[in-house]
Design a protein around this motif. Structure first.
Motif, mmCIF file in Angstrom:
data_model
loop_
_atom_site.group_PDB
_atom_site.id
_atom_site.type_symbol
_atom_site.label_atom_id
_atom_site.label_comp_id
_atom_site.label_asym_id
_atom_site.label_seq_id
_atom_site.Cartn_x
_atom_site.Cartn_y
_atom_site.Cartn_z
ATOM 1 N N GLY A 124 -3.308 -0.803 -25.532
ATOM 2 C CA GLY A 124 -4.100 -2.003 -25.317
ATOM 3 C C GLY A 124 -3.843 -2.759 -24.038
ATOM 4 N N ARG A 125 -2.665 -2.694 -23.486
ATOM 5 C CA ARG A 125 -2.346 -3.549 -22.348
ATOM 6 C C ARG A 125 -2.457 -2.853 -21.008
ATOM 7 N NH1 ARG A 125 2.195 -7.577 -24.556
ATOM 8 N NH2 ARG A 125 1.279 -7.812 -26.602
ATOM 9 N N LEU A 126 -2.873 -1.612 -21.003
ATOM 10 C CA LEU A 126 -3.000 -0.880 -19.754
ATOM 11 C C LEU A 126 -4.329 -1.225 -19.088
ATOM 12 C CD1 LEU A 126 -1.662 2.572 -20.935
ATOM 13 C CD2 LEU A 126 -0.457 0.850 -19.612
ATOM 14 N N PRO A 127 -4.402 -1.149 -17.759
ATOM 15 C CA PRO A 127 -5.654 -1.478 -17.076
ATOM 16 C C PRO A 127 -6.723 -0.420 -17.337
ATOM 17 C CG PRO A 127 -4.047 -0.654 -15.513
ATOM 18 C CD PRO A 127 -3.339 -0.800 -16.824
ATOM 19 N N ARG A 128 -7.954 -0.810 -17.131
ATOM 20 C CA ARG A 128 -9.072 0.107 -17.332
ATOM 21 C C ARG A 128 -9.269 0.972 -16.087
ATOM 22 N NH1 ARG A 128 -13.816 -3.147 -20.457
ATOM 23 N NH2 ARG A 128 -12.580 -3.620 -22.287
ATOM 24 N N ILE A 129 -9.797 2.153 -16.330
ATOM 25 C CA ILE A 129 -10.149 3.073 -15.251
ATOM 26 C C ILE A 129 -11.666 3.054 -15.142
ATOM 27 C CG2 ILE A 129 -10.055 5.482 -14.498
ATOM 28 C CD1 ILE A 129 -7.679 5.811 -16.458
ATOM 29 N N THR A 130 -12.208 3.034 -13.932
ATOM 30 C CA THR A 130 -13.650 3.057 -13.739
ATOM 31 C C THR A 130 -14.065 4.453 -13.299
ATOM 32 O OG1 THR A 130 -13.662 0.735 -13.128
ATOM 33 C CG2 THR A 130 -15.587 2.026 -12.513
ATOM 34 N N VAL A 131 -15.024 5.025 -14.017
ATOM 35 C CA VAL A 131 -15.543 6.351 -13.717
ATOM 36 C C VAL A 131 -16.917 6.177 -13.082
ATOM 37 C CG1 VAL A 131 -16.233 8.545 -14.721
ATOM 38 C CG2 VAL A 131 -14.275 7.331 -15.634
ATOM 39 N N VAL A 132 -17.179 6.935 -11.998
ATOM 40 C CA VAL A 132 -18.442 6.815 -11.267
ATOM 41 C C VAL A 132 -19.091 8.189 -11.161
ATOM 42 C CG1 VAL A 132 -19.510 6.143 -9.080
ATOM 43 C CG2 VAL A 132 -17.505 4.921 -9.911
ATOM 44 N N ALA A 133 -20.397 8.237 -11.380
ATOM 45 C CA ALA A 133 -21.169 9.462 -11.201
ATOM 46 C C ALA A 133 -22.455 9.121 -10.462
ATOM 47 C CB ALA A 133 -21.486 10.110 -12.543
ATOM 48 N N THR A 134 -22.858 10.011 -9.551
ATOM 49 C CA THR A 134 -24.050 9.787 -8.738
ATOM 50 C C THR A 134 -24.928 11.019 -8.805
ATOM 51 O OG1 THR A 134 -22.795 8.377 -7.239
ATOM 52 C CG2 THR A 134 -24.872 9.232 -6.417
ATOM 53 N N ALA A 135 -26.244 10.804 -8.855
ATOM 54 C CA ALA A 135 -27.209 11.904 -8.842
ATOM 55 C C ALA A 135 -28.353 11.543 -7.903
ATOM 56 C CB ALA A 135 -27.741 12.172 -10.241
ATOM 57 N N VAL A 136 -28.916 12.569 -7.272
ATOM 58 C CA VAL A 136 -30.017 12.388 -6.320
ATOM 59 C C VAL A 136 -31.166 13.297 -6.741
ATOM 60 C CG1 VAL A 136 -30.720 12.607 -3.905
ATOM 61 C CG2 VAL A 136 -28.422 11.831 -4.457
ATOM 62 N N ALA A 137 -32.394 12.795 -6.650
ATOM 63 C CA ALA A 137 -33.586 13.590 -6.956
ATOM 64 C C ALA A 137 -34.635 13.318 -5.892
ATOM 65 C CB ALA A 137 -34.122 13.239 -8.340
#
Length: 148
Positions: A124-137
């Motif tokens: 509970g006390r650990l920081p959050r990790i941010t996940v990023v994904a990108t797509a192009v069309a």
């Protein structure tokens, strides 16, 4: 050994072996039993926190990979919807994991969608990790300018 007591229990056991002349030899050996009592408990107490930390790290990594796959799916959906002239952000949010942010931009003949989602580390006390994904069309020729 008069007047002295040994620590630990003593057990006599017979051992057999072969002598250089090829005859069997039997000896009685005194062994102290119980000299290392409790060592497994001490080793377990020292190693258990490290094992638990390794387990939590592994489960967090699996959670992050799963969330990234969901973000990539949502980014593809958003980019394709924007390339067809629909609202890419709404389609991306429907496919995105909970708490994700979807941003869509159209630059010339390309539609780019980026999805960011937080991954909570197990603990509970650990920081959050941010996940990023990108797509192009590629923007389809039939998409109208007004719907973008």
């Amino acid at each position: 050994m008069i007047g002295r007591r040994r620590t630990g229990r003593c057990r006599r056991s017979g051992t057999t072996g072969w002598t250089a002349g090829g005859r069997r030899e039997s000896r009685v050996v005194d062994r102290v039993v119980g000299g290392d009592r409790g060592s497994f408990t001490a080793e377990l107490a020292a190693g258990l926190p490290a094992l638990l930390l390794l387990l939590l790290t592994g489960l967090t990594a699996v959670n992050a990979v799963s969330t990234r796959a969901s973000c990539l799916h949502a980014a593809r959906e958003a980019a394709l919807a924007a390339a067809r002239g629909a609202d890419g952000s709404a389609d991306g949010l429907r496919a995105a994991p909970p708490g994700a942010e979807v941003s869509v931009s159209i630059d010339g003949d390309r539609a780019q969608a980026t999805v960011r989602a937080p991954v909570r580390a197990l603990g509970g006390r650990l920081p959050r990790i941010t996940v990023v994904a990108t797509a192009v069309a590629a923007v389809e020729p039939g998409a109208t300018e007004g719907s973008r």
